[in-house]
Design an enzyme around this catalytic site. Sequence first.
Site, short mmCIF file in Angstrom:
data_model
loop_
_atom_site.label_atom_id
_atom_site.label_comp_id
_atom_site.label_asym_id
_atom_site.label_seq_id
_atom_site.Cartn_x
_atom_site.Cartn_y
_atom_site.Cartn_z
N GLU A 101 0.81 -1.21 0.00
CA GLU A 101 0.00 0.00 0.00
C GLU A 101 0.85 1.26 0.00
OE1 GLU A 101 -3.69 -1.70 2.73
OE2 GLU A 101 -2.31 -0.20 3.53
N CYS A 114 3.09 8.31 1.84
CA CYS A 114 3.38 7.29 2.84
C CYS A 114 3.63 5.98 2.10
CB CYS A 114 2.22 7.15 3.82
SG CYS A 114 2.48 5.87 5.08
N CYS A 121 4.34 -7.87 7.49
CA CYS A 121 5.19 -7.41 8.59
C CYS A 121 5.34 -8.54 9.60
CB CYS A 121 4.57 -6.18 9.26
SG CYS A 121 5.64 -5.40 10.50
N CYS A 125 2.26 -5.93 15.81
CA CYS A 125 1.68 -4.88 16.66
C CYS A 125 0.16 -5.07 16.70
CB CYS A 125 2.03 -3.49 16.13
SG CYS A 125 3.80 -3.13 16.18
N CYS A 128 -2.45 -2.77 14.57
CA CYS A 128 -2.15 -2.50 13.16
C CYS A 128 -2.62 -3.65 12.29
CB CYS A 128 -0.64 -2.29 13.01
SG CYS A 128 -0.09 -2.05 11.31
N GLY A 172 5.11 -2.75 6.92
CA GLY A 172 6.45 -3.25 7.18
C GLY A 172 7.24 -2.38 8.14
N SER A 204 10.18 5.88 9.84
CA SER A 204 9.50 5.57 11.10
C SER A 204 9.78 4.13 11.50
CB SER A 204 7.99 5.78 10.93
OG SER A 204 7.31 5.43 12.11
N LEU A 228 6.00 5.11 19.31
CA LEU A 228 6.14 4.86 20.74
C LEU A 228 4.86 4.24 21.33
CD1 LEU A 228 8.09 5.20 23.13
CD2 LEU A 228 7.11 7.48 23.48
N CYS A 346 -3.44 1.13 7.98
CA CYS A 346 -2.36 0.46 7.27
C CYS A 346 -2.64 -1.04 7.17
CB CYS A 346 -1.04 0.71 7.98
SG CYS A 346 0.37 0.05 7.11
#
Length: 357
Positions: A101, A114, A121, A125, A128, A172, A204, A228, A346
């Site tokens: 994407e 972006c 990935c 997380c 996400c 990713g 990032s 974070l 995402c």
Amino acid sequence: MTLIADINILNKKDIRKLSLDDLKAWLVEQGEKAFRAKQVYEWIWKHSAQSFEEMNNVSLALREKLDQHFAINAVQVATKQLSNDGTIKSAFKLYDSNIVEGVLIPHDERKTACVSSQVGCSLTCKFCATGYMDRVRNLDAAEIYDQVVRINEQSMQQYGQPLTNIVYMGMGEPMLNYANVMKSIERITAHDGLGMAARRITVSTAGIAKMIKKMADDGVKANLALSLHAANDEKRNQIMPINETNSLEALTDALKYFHEVTGRKVTYEYIVFDNFNDSLQDAEELLRFTKIIPCKVNLIEYNPIENADFVNTADERLEKFIYYLADRGVQVNVRRSRGKDIDAACGQLAVKEKQPA
């Protein structure tokens, strides 16, 4: 016929994997003049040629020879969605039919791309959509580069303005594809590439301490952002398993090193989740983390996903959170969610593209 062509593409090396010197050596071996290498190199990078046929100042015989030995595995737009707020989200199809994407985020004064660095990935997380996908492979530098080219084309078509900024915040973890990410930045900023300023590019990371240090040692001019989302280890472990091997203490050490070597600020990205990391105690913990090195904080509105139960904090709690930080001298920006009427989070569009019709 199409199947044979696809097999040929998969068997050929993408010419963009060659350095200029490699290309020059190959051309000389083929009996061509060395200066042809610069012509071809500018076509594949500066002019973003998607085929050898486009190289109209190169002889037909050489174009045919290049086509016989190499491919240009250009990234194509599979589908795109235009939000009511002007955000454009694209599913990009790679040469091997994998999907990643990219997003164009328009503001009056800037147009931001972006881009993704991996297919899927490995970091899992919990908030996400990409984190619920398997990591299939890393993108090569040209595939990252092509996303920028395609999004720039969309910006010119939709807004009549070129990109001003690039953020590596798509699918990713960029630091786990470090070499290709850095090569893509080199090509994006090169005079014979896209010629963008490194200060307009932000990488990032979810927090790979040793790679933050490497980025400093390598003299990378791009900006650094840390995702974070919690400033204590217990909460961060819950939502970002990478924290178990890259604790806040390890990240503190890496960030201090990064600032010592580069002298640059870091941006902290912090999604404010309802009743999870939005209390004044959480704000105090974040405040302490901001004292490590000069920084700014982006408080981000969340785009909910089907796989997770996280939602945005209430406006009243967000306002108190912002005031607590700003009143104590922290540079705080609020990043409102964009593309709420499309697959904005995402990984959402990529997942949809992979599902059978």
